[in-house]
Design a protein around this motif. Structure first.
Motif, PDB file in Angstrom:
ATOM      1  N   ALA A 144       0.881  -1.182  -0.017  1.00 25.50           N
ATOM      2  CA  ALA A 144       0.087  -0.045   0.053  1.00 25.50           C
ATOM      3  C   ALA A 144       0.722   1.186   0.153  1.00 25.50           C
ATOM      4  N   ALA A 178      -1.504   3.158  -9.678  1.00 26.89           N
ATOM      5  CA  ALA A 178      -2.720   2.230  -9.278  1.00 26.89           C
ATOM      6  C   ALA A 178      -3.190   1.342 -10.415  1.00 26.89           C
ATOM      7  N   GLY A 182      -2.096  -2.635  -9.766  1.00 22.91           N
ATOM      8  CA  GLY A 182      -3.249  -3.309  -9.262  1.00 22.91           C
ATOM      9  C   GLY A 182      -3.229  -4.796  -9.504  1.00 22.91           C
ATOM     10  N   ARG A 187      -1.520  -1.396  -4.015  1.00 17.66           N
ATOM     11  CA  ARG A 187      -2.673  -0.213  -3.909  1.00 17.66           C
ATOM     12  C   ARG A 187      -2.027   1.098  -3.656  1.00 17.66           C
ATOM     13  N   ASN A 189      -2.739   5.118  -3.498  1.00 22.08           N
ATOM     14  CA  ASN A 189      -4.022   6.033  -3.189  1.00 22.08           C
ATOM     15  C   ASN A 189      -3.187   7.510  -2.828  1.00 22.08           C
ATOM     16  N   TYR A 242      -9.780  -2.822  -0.542  1.00 20.61           N
ATOM     17  CA  TYR A 242     -10.297  -2.632  -2.030  1.00 20.61           C
ATOM     18  C   TYR A 242     -10.451  -1.183  -2.398  1.00 20.61           C
ATOM     19  N   THR A 244      -8.096   1.505  -4.183  1.00 18.77           N
ATOM     20  CA  THR A 244      -6.781   2.162  -4.942  1.00 18.77           C
ATOM     21  C   THR A 244      -7.209   3.145  -5.999  1.00 18.77           C
TER      22      THR A 244
END
Length: 258
Positions: A144, A178, A182, A187, A189, A242, A244
């Motif tokens: 992440a 992303a 993926g 992920r 963000n 879940y 991203t």
């Protein structure tokens, strides 16, 4: 097994710009949530103070410039050597060099771009390479990455075209990474902040500008570093498994829209 949704137990997280302000709050919260943290900052003295404040917590501190690609790769290697892997990254390091457009020097432009945009790319690339290597070796845990942006990157800002451009560019980094990563369960963000009570926002929070800005914030107050750290850690945790390619505004309602 820790079943707390936003737990970071067993996760190794790199936080840039971690010696003060928002970065320090993120690093401290990540430790509280069970993470092993690699704190990166240009200020070695402030990192030493953080190390002292955290006692025997699983914290590695590394001093260097995020604008240096070799340092980014070194930081990832050191984190892996100490903690076994890197599961998360927060690209938070930042500087400001304000000036009106017609008065901004090329140096002031480049310094901000180098730290916010190029620095974020260097660390995203270095951490991403490690996460991809793990994924291709059969490790399904993924990773992440949270890139820190700003309202300046979404609606513009007066007197900081360098900062606004860099923070807008960070949104592009997030969306591209992303899409590319993926399929490897990596992920990526963005969290964009409004006015947070840090040294970087002292001018905005001064008597000269205070009322103008507060009038545009529905919650009617500035944010504290500790409270804006929480959504960042949410995105690093399995609670955000879940999510991203998204841009989360944490600004008290300063920007509202679909």
């Amino acid at each position: 097994m820790d079943c707390t949704p936003n737990s970071l137990q067993g996760k190794s997280i790199i936080v840039t710009g971690a010696a003060q302000g928002i970065g320090r709050a993120i690093a401290r919260l990540a430790l509280d949530l069970g993470a092993q943290v690699t704190a990166v900052d240009l200020n070695a003295e402030a990192l030493a103070e953080l190390r002292l404040a955290c006692g025997d917590a699983p914290l590695l501190t590394l001093a260097g410039s995020v604008a240096d690609a070799e340092f980014a790769a070194h930081a990832v290697r050191e984190a892996v050597a100490r903690f076994g892997a890197v599961h998360g990254l927060v690209n938070n390091a930042g500087v400001t060099r304000p000036a009106m457009i017609e008065k901004m020097t090329a140096q002031a432009w480049q310094q901000v771009i180098d730290v916010h945009l190029t620095g974020s790319f260097h660390f995203l690339q270095a951490a991403g390479r490690h996460m991809l290597e793990r994924a291709r070796a059969g490790d399904a845990t993924g990773g992440a990455i949270v890139n820190i942006s700003s309202d300046a990157g979404r609606r513009g800002t007066i007197g900081q075209i360098n900062y606004g451009a860099a923070k807008s560019g960070v949104l592009g980094l997030t969306m591209c990474a992303a899409r590319e990563w993926g399929k490897y369960a990596i992920r990526v963000n963005t969290v964009g902040f409004g006015v947070v009570e840090t040294p970087m926002t002292e001018t905005i929070r001064s008597d000269k500008f205070r009322d103008t800005y507060l009038a545009q914030i529905p919650l009617g107050r500035w944010a504290a570093p500790e409270e804006v750290a929480r959504p960042v850690c949410f995105l690093l945790s399995d609670a955000g498994s879940y999510v991203t390619g998204q841009h989360l505004s944490v600004n008290g309602g300063y920007t509202i829209g679909l």
